[in-house]
Scaffold this motif. Sequence first.
Motif, PDB file in Angstrom:
ATOM      1  N   GLN A  61       0.802  -1.219   0.000  1.00 20.38           N
ATOM      2  CA  GLN A  61       0.000   0.000   0.000  1.00 20.38           C
ATOM      3  C   GLN A  61       0.839   1.276   0.000  1.00 20.38           C
ATOM      4  O   GLN A  61       0.346   2.341  -0.384  1.00 20.38           O
ATOM      5  N   LYS A  62       2.100   1.205   0.385  1.00 18.27           N
ATOM      6  CA  LYS A  62       2.954   2.389   0.354  1.00 18.27           C
ATOM      7  C   LYS A  62       3.187   2.891  -1.078  1.00 18.27           C
ATOM      8  O   LYS A  62       3.632   4.016  -1.276  1.00 18.27           O
ATOM      9  N   LYS A  63       2.905   2.036  -2.059  1.00 20.77           N
ATOM     10  CA  LYS A  63       3.159   2.394  -3.454  1.00 20.77           C
ATOM     11  C   LYS A  63       1.876   2.627  -4.256  1.00 20.77           C
ATOM     12  O   LYS A  63       1.947   3.150  -5.375  1.00 20.77           O
ATOM     13  N   THR A  64       0.703   2.229  -3.725  1.00 19.58           N
ATOM     14  CA  THR A  64      -0.490   2.146  -4.578  1.00 19.58           C
ATOM     15  C   THR A  64      -1.649   3.061  -4.187  1.00 19.58           C
ATOM     16  O   THR A  64      -2.602   3.185  -4.966  1.00 19.58           O
ATOM     17  N   LYS A 101      -7.948  -2.940 -17.695  1.00 20.42           N
ATOM     18  CA  LYS A 101      -7.460  -2.231 -16.508  1.00 20.42           C
ATOM     19  C   LYS A 101      -7.537  -0.727 -16.760  1.00 20.42           C
ATOM     20  O   LYS A 101      -6.581  -0.105 -17.215  1.00 20.42           O
ATOM     21  N   TYR A 102      -8.659  -0.131 -16.418  1.00 15.02           N
ATOM     22  CA  TYR A 102      -8.921   1.276 -16.714  1.00 15.02           C
ATOM     23  C   TYR A 102      -8.614   2.209 -15.548  1.00 15.02           C
ATOM     24  O   TYR A 102      -8.695   3.432 -15.694  1.00 15.02           O
ATOM     25  N   ILE A 103      -8.278   1.662 -14.384  1.00 15.20           N
ATOM     26  CA  ILE A 103      -7.954   2.477 -13.218  1.00 15.20           C
ATOM     27  C   ILE A 103      -6.445   2.601 -13.100  1.00 15.20           C
ATOM     28  O   ILE A 103      -5.719   1.602 -13.116  1.00 15.20           O
ATOM     29  N   GLY A 104      -5.964   3.834 -12.977  1.00  5.93           N
ATOM     30  CA  GLY A 104      -4.569   4.068 -12.642  1.00  5.93           C
ATOM     31  C   GLY A 104      -4.477   4.586 -11.224  1.00  5.93           C
ATOM     32  O   GLY A 104      -5.270   5.442 -10.811  1.00  5.93           O
ATOM     33  N   THR A 105      -3.538   4.077 -10.461  1.00  7.28           N
ATOM     34  CA  THR A 105      -3.383   4.517  -9.074  1.00  7.28           C
ATOM     35  C   THR A 105      -1.922   4.394  -8.683  1.00  7.28           C
ATOM     36  O   THR A 105      -1.168   3.625  -9.272  1.00  7.28           O
ATOM     37  N   GLY A 106      -1.506   5.168  -7.687  1.00  2.00           N
ATOM     38  CA  GLY A 106      -0.119   5.103  -7.246  1.00  2.00           C
ATOM     39  C   GLY A 106       0.138   6.013  -6.073  1.00  2.00           C
ATOM     40  O   GLY A 106      -0.728   6.788  -5.643  1.00  2.00           O
ATOM     41  N   LYS A 107       1.355   5.942  -5.558  1.00  2.00           N
ATOM     42  CA  LYS A 107       1.782   6.767  -4.432  1.00  2.00           C
ATOM     43  C   LYS A 107       3.292   6.875  -4.476  1.00  2.00           C
ATOM     44  O   LYS A 107       3.982   5.923  -4.839  1.00  2.00           O
ATOM     45  N   ALA A 108       3.811   8.033  -4.119  1.00  2.00           N
ATOM     46  CA  ALA A 108       5.253   8.242  -4.104  1.00  2.00           C
ATOM     47  C   ALA A 108       5.652   8.988  -2.845  1.00  2.00           C
ATOM     48  O   ALA A 108       4.972   9.921  -2.422  1.00  2.00           O
ATOM     49  N   ASN A 109       6.775   8.551  -2.259  1.00  2.00           N
ATOM     50  CA  ASN A 109       7.315   9.214  -1.072  1.00  2.00           C
ATOM     51  C   ASN A 109       6.289   9.274   0.041  1.00  2.00           C
ATOM     52  O   ASN A 109       5.344   8.494   0.099  1.00  2.00           O
ATOM     53  N   ALA A 148       4.874   6.678  -8.953  1.00  2.32           N
ATOM     54  CA  ALA A 148       4.532   5.280  -9.226  1.00  2.32           C
ATOM     55  C   ALA A 148       3.150   5.231  -9.862  1.00  2.32           C
ATOM     56  O   ALA A 148       2.314   6.096  -9.618  1.00  2.32           O
ATOM     57  N   LEU A 149       2.923   4.217 -10.694  1.00  2.72           N
ATOM     58  CA  LEU A 149       1.624   4.076 -11.344  1.00  2.72           C
ATOM     59  C   LEU A 149       1.333   2.604 -11.585  1.00  2.72           C
ATOM     60  O   LEU A 149       2.174   1.867 -12.101  1.00  2.72           O
ATOM     61  N   PHE A 150       0.121   2.197 -11.205  1.00  3.75           N
ATOM     62  CA  PHE A 150      -0.342   0.819 -11.371  1.00  3.75           C
ATOM     63  C   PHE A 150      -1.654   0.832 -12.151  1.00  3.75           C
ATOM     64  O   PHE A 150      -2.525   1.662 -11.891  1.00  3.75           O
ATOM     65  N   SER A 203      -3.628  -6.337 -11.103  1.00  6.26           N
ATOM     66  CA  SER A 203      -2.936  -5.092 -11.369  1.00  6.26           C
ATOM     67  C   SER A 203      -1.623  -5.331 -12.098  1.00  6.26           C
ATOM     68  O   SER A 203      -1.009  -6.390 -11.962  1.00  6.26           O
ATOM     69  N   ASN A 204      -1.215  -4.334 -12.888  1.00  3.04           N
ATOM     70  CA  ASN A 204       0.088  -4.319 -13.546  1.00  3.04           C
ATOM     71  C   ASN A 204       0.828  -3.054 -13.150  1.00  3.04           C
ATOM     72  O   ASN A 204       0.249  -1.956 -13.170  1.00  3.04           O
ATOM     73  N   VAL A 205       2.109  -3.171 -12.833  1.00  2.00           N
ATOM     74  CA  VAL A 205       2.898  -1.990 -12.537  1.00  2.00           C
ATOM     75  C   VAL A 205       3.357  -1.364 -13.847  1.00  2.00           C
ATOM     76  O   VAL A 205       3.822  -2.048 -14.759  1.00  2.00           O
ATOM     77  N   LEU A 206       3.190  -0.034 -13.956  1.00  2.00           N
ATOM     78  CA  LEU A 206       3.610   0.706 -15.139  1.00  2.00           C
ATOM     79  C   LEU A 206       4.780   1.641 -14.850  1.00  2.00           C
ATOM     80  O   LEU A 206       5.565   1.946 -15.751  1.00  2.00           O
ATOM     81  N   LEU A 207       4.894   2.073 -13.610  1.00  2.00           N
ATOM     82  CA  LEU A 207       5.940   3.029 -13.256  1.00  2.00           C
ATOM     83  C   LEU A 207       6.270   2.863 -11.781  1.00  2.00           C
ATOM     84  O   LEU A 207       5.375   2.852 -10.935  1.00  2.00           O
ATOM     85  N   TYR A 208       7.563   2.722 -11.485  1.00  2.47           N
ATOM     86  CA  TYR A 208       7.999   2.551 -10.095  1.00  2.47           C
ATOM     87  C   TYR A 208       9.512   2.720 -10.047  1.00  2.47           C
ATOM     88  O   TYR A 208      10.231   2.195 -10.897  1.00  2.47           O
ATOM     89  N   TYR A 209       9.979   3.473  -9.036  1.00  2.00           N
ATOM     90  CA  TYR A 209      11.407   3.709  -8.867  1.00  2.00           C
ATOM     91  C   TYR A 209      11.845   3.136  -7.518  1.00  2.00           C
ATOM     92  O   TYR A 209      11.641   3.771  -6.477  1.00  2.00           O
TER      93      TYR A 209
END
Length: 474
Positions: free
Chosen positions: A261-264, A283-291, A303-305, A324-330
């Motif tokens: 959940q820290k990333k999504t 998969k029409y929903i994009g969600t994410g979280k950073a820092n 980040a984006l899932f 879910s699929n990860v699209l962006l994450y550092y």
Amino acid sequence: IIVLNISCLSSEDDKIPENSLGTTSSEETLDSLNSPDIEVKPTNNNNSQNSCIDEHGICSCPEGCGSPIVYPEKQSADIQEETAEEPKKSRLLQPEDLIYEGAFLFPQGTQGGSRWGYGAYALTFYPQGDPNGNDDGHPGSLFGSSHVYDNLVGEASIPAPIISLNKNIKDLPRATQLQNFADITGGLKDTVMADDLDVFGGLLYAPWDNLIYWSFFQYYSVQPLNENDYATHGRSQLTIAHPQAQGIWHIGPYGDPLYHQKKTANYMLEIPKAWADEYVPGKYIGTGKANGAGNAGNSHGPALFAVLPPPADSNLANTTELSSNVLLYYPPNNGAEYFPEWSACDVWEGAVWIESQEKSAVLFAGRKALGEDCYGTPEACNDPCDSGKGYHCYPYAAEFFLYDPAELALVAEGKKETQEVLPYATFAITDVFFPICSYTMGAATFDKRQGLLYVVQSNGEDPIVHVWKIKASE
């Protein structure tokens, strides 16, 4: 186009202080601050501005660097194969395609169970909202989160924005309340870890099932990734007082650190149907979280899932895992970060997927720290903008980061690692923001029919909504 400045939320040992979410809350303070007339056309960098751009293309001037910063060396091999630069540019949204229209304010005072002050960190556009509103080119309404201590949701109209040349908040029109604040989760958020689920993450109106999706997260989360994971997302009907809420669901599999959940669980966006059906079917929903406060395990960059929504007629059990699929994450990289000039004070609060006038981009809005990372009191870290203990990295800039959807497609196809994707342009929007020390940013949302981008600037008791329109093709 314009340059953005974002303010930062400081980490803190306990809960979020109001004065960490915007350092001024009074109209009188803003009234006394004046700045030059707004320039809404692209500005050319002079020599002093160019000296602010480092080898990574990051702007370090608090006043911004005007022109977009491009990362040509960071593009994938597939993108580099496009021998002509113009075809690529023609399909991507450019900073000059965003035309600033002005700003407006949310309703003042208590509206039902809460108020807009120290809120609007979650926001979504509803195209059928305010059907009796003015025919001023800004139809629909905004669903947004209330004061951070209450975590409720309300609905407001969208007045025609105004450019205040003297940055006087009293010049701005005010929206009207359409639905009072209430618990859109119908109490579901209180069934998961009780008070630990303490911050509203994102909101998303879903046209495919005419429902609103939402998320929550824990503000201060220092536990390792094998602990403290929980369900975060759900959905509700549009009548906030009677939401008939469903959830709460987990993004991806439990136990997988990538889907913690820290990333999504913060910002949310709609992924265009054609793109999703080709690369992440359904998969029409994009969600994410950073820092964020207690940021161990968070993404060191946006980040984006991509998430598969449940069927409209289903009522999945609490804690169900959504595909879910990860699209962006550092991932953290021991100081050698993948994202250019990453800082512990960087905060991305808004994200939208723009498809308009045959151009596209995934846009992240947030604060970029320009100073050195410092943990402690603001006095010890020489930060005049934030009174809370935590990370300080003064000065700060509010910025937009633009990503190429074709790059995210390569990640979805397994041809590229998530941390290899970098923005093709970034630019600040200081010129249009009101002069508030921390330049903290709230949420963002997009009206795809009208091509209107809404971005919140935090301002204590009076958040400001800035509006850009996508320039029509010539």
